[in-house]
Scaffold this motif. Sequence first.
Motif, PDB file in Angstrom:
ATOM      1  N   ILE A 194       0.847  -1.192   0.000  1.00 21.99           N
ATOM      2  CA  ILE A 194       0.000   0.000   0.000  1.00 21.99           C
ATOM      3  C   ILE A 194       0.885   1.245   0.000  1.00 21.99           C
ATOM      4  N   MET A 196       2.236   4.810   0.747  1.00 17.48           N
ATOM      5  CA  MET A 196       2.176   5.545   2.018  1.00 17.48           C
ATOM      6  C   MET A 196       2.400   7.034   1.774  1.00 17.48           C
ATOM      7  N   ARG A 466      -4.314   2.391  -3.875  1.00 15.61           N
ATOM      8  CA  ARG A 466      -4.666   2.981  -2.585  1.00 15.61           C
ATOM      9  C   ARG A 466      -3.487   3.773  -2.016  1.00 15.61           C
ATOM     10  N   THR A 468      -2.426   5.517   1.696  1.00 15.77           N
ATOM     11  CA  THR A 468      -2.842   5.586   3.093  1.00 15.77           C
ATOM     12  C   THR A 468      -1.965   6.555   3.871  1.00 15.77           C
ATOM     13  N   SER A 469      -2.561   7.166   4.873  1.00 15.12           N
ATOM     14  CA  SER A 469      -1.852   8.122   5.723  1.00 15.12           C
ATOM     15  C   SER A 469      -1.312   7.406   6.960  1.00 15.12           C
ATOM     16  N   ARG A 473      -5.429   6.242  13.606  1.00 13.20           N
ATOM     17  CA  ARG A 473      -6.843   6.233  13.217  1.00 13.20           C
ATOM     18  C   ARG A 473      -7.772   6.667  14.348  1.00 13.20           C
ATOM     19  N   ARG A 481      -8.270  14.654   7.386  1.00 11.15           N
ATOM     20  CA  ARG A 481      -9.318  13.851   6.742  1.00 11.15           C
ATOM     21  C   ARG A 481     -10.097  14.647   5.695  1.00 11.15           C
ATOM     22  N   THR A 496     -13.274   6.615  -0.458  1.00 11.90           N
ATOM     23  CA  THR A 496     -12.605   6.493   0.838  1.00 11.90           C
ATOM     24  C   THR A 496     -13.534   5.693   1.739  1.00 11.90           C
ATOM     25  N   ASN A 501     -11.205   5.036   9.201  1.00 14.25           N
ATOM     26  CA  ASN A 501     -10.262   5.247   8.097  1.00 14.25           C
ATOM     27  C   ASN A 501     -10.714   6.344   7.138  1.00 14.25           C
ATOM     28  N   VAL A 505      -7.527   6.938   4.281  1.00 14.84           N
ATOM     29  CA  VAL A 505      -7.244   5.983   3.203  1.00 14.84           C
ATOM     30  C   VAL A 505      -7.875   6.544   1.940  1.00 14.84           C
ATOM     31  N   LYS A 506      -7.040   6.858   0.967  1.00 12.84           N
ATOM     32  CA  LYS A 506      -7.513   7.510  -0.257  1.00 12.84           C
ATOM     33  C   LYS A 506      -7.107   6.670  -1.467  1.00 12.84           C
ATOM     34  N   ASN A 507      -7.562   7.090  -2.623  1.00 14.93           N
ATOM     35  CA  ASN A 507      -7.203   6.395  -3.861  1.00 14.93           C
ATOM     36  C   ASN A 507      -6.739   7.404  -4.897  1.00 14.93           C
TER      37      ASN A 507
END
Length: 718
Positions: A194, A196, A466, A468-469, A473, A481, A496, A501, A505-507
């Motif tokens: 994933i 980062m 994906r 992710t940060s 969380r 966010r 998202t 999350n 969590v983005k795309n």
Amino acid sequence: MQEIIESFFRERSLVNHQLASYNDCIPSTDNQLSRMERIIRNIRVGTDEEIIDDLGGYIKLDVADQDIVIRMKNITLGAPNIREANGSYHNASPMECRLRKLTYQSPVTIDFTIYRNGVASFPEEGVQVGAIPIMVRSRRCHLHPSHIADGRSLEPTKSPEDAALLADLLRDKGEDPLDPGGYFIINGTERVLISMEDLAPNRVTVEINKRTAKRTEVAKIFSQKNGMRKPLTVEKRRDGMLMVKVSTAGTTPIPVVLLMRALGIENDQEVFTAISGPQETFKFIVANINEVNDNEEFEVKSEPEAYEWLQKKFAAGQQKEYREARVNQLLDRELLPHLGDQPEDRKKKAIFLGRIVRQVLEMALNDKEPNDKDHYANKRVRLAGDLIEDLFRVSSGQLARDLKYQLERHHNRKRELKITSCLRPDVLSSKILHALATGNWVGGRSGVSQLLDRTTYLASLSHMRRVTSPLVRSQPHFEARDLHPTQWGRLCPNETPEGQNCGLVKNAAQMVDISEEVDPQEIRERLDELDVYQPKDWTDGDRIHVNGDIYGMHKNGKNLLSQFKNSRRRGTIPSEVSIRHDTENRDIFINTDKGRILRPLLILYDGTPRLENSHLNDLAAGNITFRDLVIDGIVEWVDAEEEEDLYIAPRPFVLPETVPEGPLAGRPVTHENIRWVNLGEPGVESASLEAEVRMPNGSVEIAKFDVPLLYSSEHTHV
């Protein structure tokens, strides 16, 4: 414009960024000095000396009777293979590894040479040191077009025949031709790394410290070089003193003026000039200079006095040699290493410190807003290649230390020193395989490697795109966010997950590219040709920063900006390199580093797109590709930082829902059925459109109408 999109996806898959990152990391015939090779050559075990040569990694044995040194270089990856129980090897295929619960991996070999008292023994070449998992469809994979056809390299993006042959060969091997790859096969399971989000290194961020009752202004920078991060903090205290903290060197704060003196700026006037910004800052600078000059705690007026003060603070009570070595390490290795780690780089560090202090003072006095940490110019995305690089750096270091230990044991037992008999290959492989199998990465991160979601084809694509940060969380992190304007065109605003999350969590958007590293030396040489010079006085002109490193100055930053962009649009500068001009502070920032999300934009000259209908026709016919549009200066890749300098029209015009005029007025129109007739014609203020309108009887009529353009020549950047 559909032709552009189709051309874009003809030459790159939706997981192209992951494949490109991994390919950049691993060694290959056309990537001799890969990231892995640089890691091997930078290994230093058993010595603290600065070793600058081309002999590779350095391992010095701690033995009494001889001076024994091991040098290592030339890492290579073999073809992915499987070792059977009887000891035989054969080429591996991804499908076989899935079915037999095996790992799809390649053997890693390195060349070693043992030096005894400076004399080289016979080199041991191609020593296998372990195995590394191979990303499916990467350059080293058997499914890659350059390997799958047994001796013939296919070009599926250019030749329809090659594309059809590739699809047939993939089916023969049990693979889906539509599967883009971009994942690993570990013990038979498909694992994806994933991407980062990370704070960009070598960038100054100014923020307000709210931990104390009264606010203080703080500037932070994570200086990074060769995978080593050194944080630095500059704080304006409530009494006006400007203090520096180098966290890796201890918690002792150092006055900025004193540190600048230790770095070689002795003259008060030079210190003042290096820091000075708006007139309101002058009194603070003078007060800090006087405090360091006159206060009994410091009383430092020269470089030797500053050097001695640092020795007392950081190595009190030690031998003189140790004190000097400790301060030298602080100034050269711990303090802003991205600017250099040699004594001659100290002046540059002092100038850079002055710039940091100026930003702190400006925010304190002018009520400037703190830097936006969520701005995507301050973020970098770490892809599969970067994550594997981190893992390989740690694993290869362990391998080198273990090899040193084994060689010392053999030497002490009077045995012949041979790398093959002392090296344990499982040291490298086990660390990498364990991290990929469990997702527990170096640095204490977890969930980096995940089981690929095969619920649907779209779910698989989404999983591999994906981002992710690293934020926790359970905390609110409202700003992190939220959607940020700089995510426009780079990250999907909709996709998202719900719950904790959400927003973390983005795309990635579909038409993005993520930059790979461009050699900064290439850009520096180009800047020299554009009249960038190394000054004595750093205040007379625009300072040029390359990846956060002050490189030089230019008399006219606006001209440099124009020349640089024109060179990039002609293809003489790589398209991934970005440039931004901070006119207020007279700084020009050039970025060549990896991990910047780029999005493509159409270039306008004098209010007219460079794109013409002839280009669209050539794209549809396959005569040119999307890459040709970039090389010809029609399309440009832009990152979030450069975007700050640009006027960007989200769309060229607003298409009405229905035909506005003529015999077909009121009939609905859609973007798919529109043709822009006067695309690329100079001097026009409206777009002439032809729309296909479907009539009730099923026939298609052409409606012609004009709509005003949303851009003009006054907002065009040249």
